[in-house]
Design a protein around this motif. Structure first.
Motif, short mmCIF file in Angstrom:
data_model
loop_
_atom_site.label_atom_id
_atom_site.label_comp_id
_atom_site.label_asym_id
_atom_site.label_seq_id
_atom_site.Cartn_x
_atom_site.Cartn_y
_atom_site.Cartn_z
N TRP A 1 0.84 -1.20 0.00
CA TRP A 1 0.00 0.00 0.00
C TRP A 1 0.88 1.26 0.00
N HIS A 2 1.87 1.28 0.88
CA HIS A 2 2.72 2.47 0.99
C HIS A 2 3.62 2.64 -0.24
N ILE A 3 4.09 1.56 -0.82
CA ILE A 3 4.92 1.67 -2.02
C ILE A 3 4.10 2.28 -3.17
N ILE A 4 2.89 1.81 -3.34
CA ILE A 4 2.03 2.35 -4.40
C ILE A 4 1.74 3.83 -4.13
N ARG A 5 1.50 4.15 -2.86
CA ARG A 5 1.23 5.55 -2.49
C ARG A 5 2.44 6.44 -2.78
N VAL A 6 3.63 5.94 -2.45
CA VAL A 6 4.85 6.70 -2.72
C VAL A 6 4.99 6.97 -4.22
N ARG A 7 4.79 5.94 -5.04
CA ARG A 7 4.96 6.10 -6.48
C ARG A 7 3.96 7.11 -7.06
N ALA A 8 2.72 7.05 -6.60
CA ALA A 8 1.71 8.00 -7.09
C ALA A 8 2.00 9.41 -6.59
N SER A 9 2.47 9.53 -5.37
CA SER A 9 2.74 10.85 -4.78
C SER A 9 3.97 11.50 -5.40
N VAL A 10 4.97 10.69 -5.80
CA VAL A 10 6.13 11.22 -6.51
C VAL A 10 5.68 11.83 -7.84
N THR A 11 4.84 11.11 -8.57
CA THR A 11 4.39 11.60 -9.88
C THR A 11 3.60 12.89 -9.76
N THR A 12 2.79 13.01 -8.72
CA THR A 12 1.96 14.20 -8.54
C THR A 12 2.63 15.25 -7.66
N VAL B 1 4.76 11.48 0.27
CA VAL B 1 5.94 10.63 0.06
C VAL B 1 6.67 10.43 1.38
N GLU B 2 6.90 11.53 2.09
CA GLU B 2 7.63 11.46 3.36
C GLU B 2 6.91 10.58 4.38
N GLN B 3 5.59 10.76 4.47
CA GLN B 3 4.81 9.96 5.42
C GLN B 3 4.97 8.47 5.15
N SER B 4 4.83 8.10 3.88
CA SER B 4 4.89 6.67 3.55
C SER B 4 6.30 6.11 3.65
N LEU B 5 7.32 6.90 3.28
CA LEU B 5 8.69 6.42 3.43
C LEU B 5 9.03 6.17 4.90
#
Length: 313
Positions: A39-50, A56-60
């Motif tokens: 879940w967090h990896i997908i969130r990071v990837r989407a948040s980097v793009t946008t 990104v920081e929260q999920s990392l």
């Protein structure tokens, strides 16, 4: 599982929808650890793009609480790659390169190597090391050609165009940005399409090619307005104001206030610097704030020590 798969499927076509799907998963704290990590990896990837760096920081931060888990180790290069991008955008260039080099150590996948080398080249460009950046881009380009990785080839063209723009070679910059735009259109990558289009609009304004600007503006503005990235919207506003200034329009106080507000949303020192050098003179205004190269203190966290050591088992 179905929602996570759907969220991942939208990453390349509509990352904002990816984030909506992930947010809809209200019971995610009950997920098994491996699925939480996913879940967090997908969130990071989407948040980097946008460019939603807080997400990104929260999920990392959450991800590195699981850094001894098997699923974390299986996805280590993806996590370190995202970390490198986030650190670069936050101005921690040395630490960004450390993360990307560590990711390279743990991958034998040529596609991932290509993307990581490309990211390292971007860090080198932000450090002002243009010769090193070009060398890394050409290294990534060789892999991209061998894999027929058209999206990455477009990214490399865009980044080589950015170097040319840094060095004042506007004709080469235009050529590279045109190649990037065509490449992104071929693979239907909206974020890249917008990025290359905005870069071309910037070059057209700088070169005074107002007809070319006018032709490209409509399609890029439509895509940018529908894309959840405030930095891209801000750059579009600045290029359009410069285009109108070249048409003879005088800035009103409302226009100036809008530009100042947009300036704060530009994603990096590099982009702000391009605006300072090329667009503020066209508009006849001073840069909105005294801009200095970002030199944040060294990035520090307990979990980053492990990244620096780069010794996962």
């Amino acid at each position: 599982m179905d929602l996570l798969k759907e969220a991942q499927d939208y990453l390349s076509v509509k990352p904002s929808h990816t984030l909506q799907i992930l947010d809809s998963m209200t019971a995610r704290e009950l997920l098994p650890t491996a699925l939480k990590i996913r879940w967090h990896i997908i969130r990071v990837r989407a948040s980097v793009t946008t460019n939603q760096l807080d997400l990104v920081e929260q999920s990392l931060t959450e991800l590195f609480t699981y850094d001894n888990h098997g699923y974390f180790n299986e996805r280590l290069t993806t996590i370190l790659s995202a970390l490198g991008i986030w650190l670069r955008r936050k101005g921690h260039l040395r630490e960004a390169d450390i993360s990307l080099k560590c990711a390279l150590k743990y991958t034998d996948d040529e596609r991932k190597r290509m993307l990581l080398i490309n990211s390292r080249a971007l860090v080198a460009r932000h450090m002002g090391k243009h010769t090193r950046a070009r060398a890394l881009y050409h290294q990534a380009e060789q892999i991209a050609v061998s894999l027929n990785a058209r999206s990455t080839m477009a990214t490399i063209n865009n980044n080589l165009g950015a170097i040319a723009l840094d060095l004042g070679d506007y004709s080469l910059a235009e050529t590279q940005f045109r190649l990037a735009l065509a490449g992104y259109q071929d693979v239907a990558k909206r974020s890249g399409h917008i990025t290359a289009g905005l870069n071309l609009l910037l070059v057209f304004v700088i070169k005074g090619e107002l007809t070319n600007y006018q032709r490209l503006y409509g399609p890029i503005a439509t895509l940018t307005d529908a894309f959840p990235n405030q930095s891209k919207k801000a750059l579009l506003l600045w290029t359009f104001a410069a285009y109108e200034a070249k048409q003879g329009k005088q800035l009103s106080s409302i226009d100036k206030a809008a530009l100042e507000s947009a300036y704060l949303k530009l994603e990096s020192y590099k982009v702000k610097r391009l605006v300072d050098i090329h667009l503020t003179p066209i508009l006849g205004i001073k840069p909105p704030q005294r801009l200095q190269q970002q030199t944040p203190s060294a990035f520090q966290s307990v979990w980053f020590d492990k990244v620096s050591q780069c010794n996962w088992q």
